[in-house]
Design a protein around this motif. Structure first.
Motif, short mmCIF file in Angstrom:
data_model
loop_
_atom_site.label_atom_id
_atom_site.label_comp_id
_atom_site.label_asym_id
_atom_site.label_seq_id
_atom_site.Cartn_x
_atom_site.Cartn_y
_atom_site.Cartn_z
N LEU A 1 2.48 1.78 -3.37
CA LEU A 1 1.41 2.59 -4.20
C LEU A 1 1.27 3.79 -4.14
O LEU A 1 1.54 4.81 -5.01
N VAL B 1 -1.58 -2.35 -10.33
CA VAL B 1 -1.41 -2.76 -8.80
C VAL B 1 -0.99 -4.07 -8.51
O VAL B 1 -0.10 -4.32 -7.58
N LEU C 1 -7.65 1.50 -0.45
CA LEU C 1 -6.92 0.49 -0.57
C LEU C 1 -6.58 -0.43 0.80
O LEU C 1 -6.16 -1.35 0.97
N LEU D 1 -4.93 5.28 -10.49
CA LEU D 1 -5.09 5.80 -9.03
C LEU D 1 -4.96 7.21 -8.77
O LEU D 1 -5.18 7.83 -7.98
N LYS E 1 0.87 -1.28 -0.17
CA LYS E 1 -0.08 -0.04 0.12
C LYS E 1 0.98 1.12 0.06
O LYS E 1 0.54 2.18 -0.57
N PHE F 1 -7.09 -6.18 -10.02
CA PHE F 1 -5.92 -5.35 -9.77
C PHE F 1 -4.84 -5.41 -10.84
O PHE F 1 -4.10 -4.48 -10.93
#
Length: 138
Positions: free
Chosen positions: A10, A75, A134, A127, A7, A119
């Motif tokens: 990202l 992702v 998330l 995003l 996470k 994903f």
């Protein structure tokens, strides 16, 4: 389960994508903007560099910048980079253990494929444009 490293990776990639017109972004700036500790980022960044998603430069004007186009970073690829145990049901990892799932095996396999497909269709660019939450468990 998706790890906090995934996470946070990202978040970093989105930030670097949004700063794509700039030169290298310092780790401190990335840390401050995303509210992620420097020590934690130091654990996250090597995998992104090794995967050739970001470029790293040492020194006073050093930092990180995105190497790939945001549309090309999915992702799912980030999850695979940080989460060795991506399967919700561990038996799916091993062909010999799948039979232990009995009649539920097909359901779990289909769920995993849908998760992967979902994903795999979301990019860093996506995003950046949308608000995705998330912090949930699939």
């Amino acid at each position: 389960m998706i790890s906090s490293r995934s996470k946070n990776a990202l978040k970093v990639l989105i930030y670097l994508f949004e700063k794509k017109n700039e030169e290298f972004i310092s780790l401190k700036e990335i840390s401050d903007f995303n509210d992620i500790s420097l020590k934690y980022l130091e654990q996250i960044m090597p995998k992104l560099t090794k995967a050739k998603l970001v470029d790293a430069k040492l020194g006073k004007s050093g930092g990180y910048r995105l190497l790939k186009d945001g549309l090309d970073i999915k992702v799912w690829d980030i999850f695979l980079l940080y989460d060795e145990d991506i399967y919700l049901v561990s038996e799916l990892k091993n062909e010999n253990e799948k039979q232990n799932l009995g009649k539920t095996m097909k359901m779990w396999e289909e769920f995993f494929q849908k998760e992967k497909e979902y994903f795999s269709n979301i990019s860093i660019s996506d995003l950046s444009e949308e608000e995705y939450v998330l912090d949930f468990v699939i």
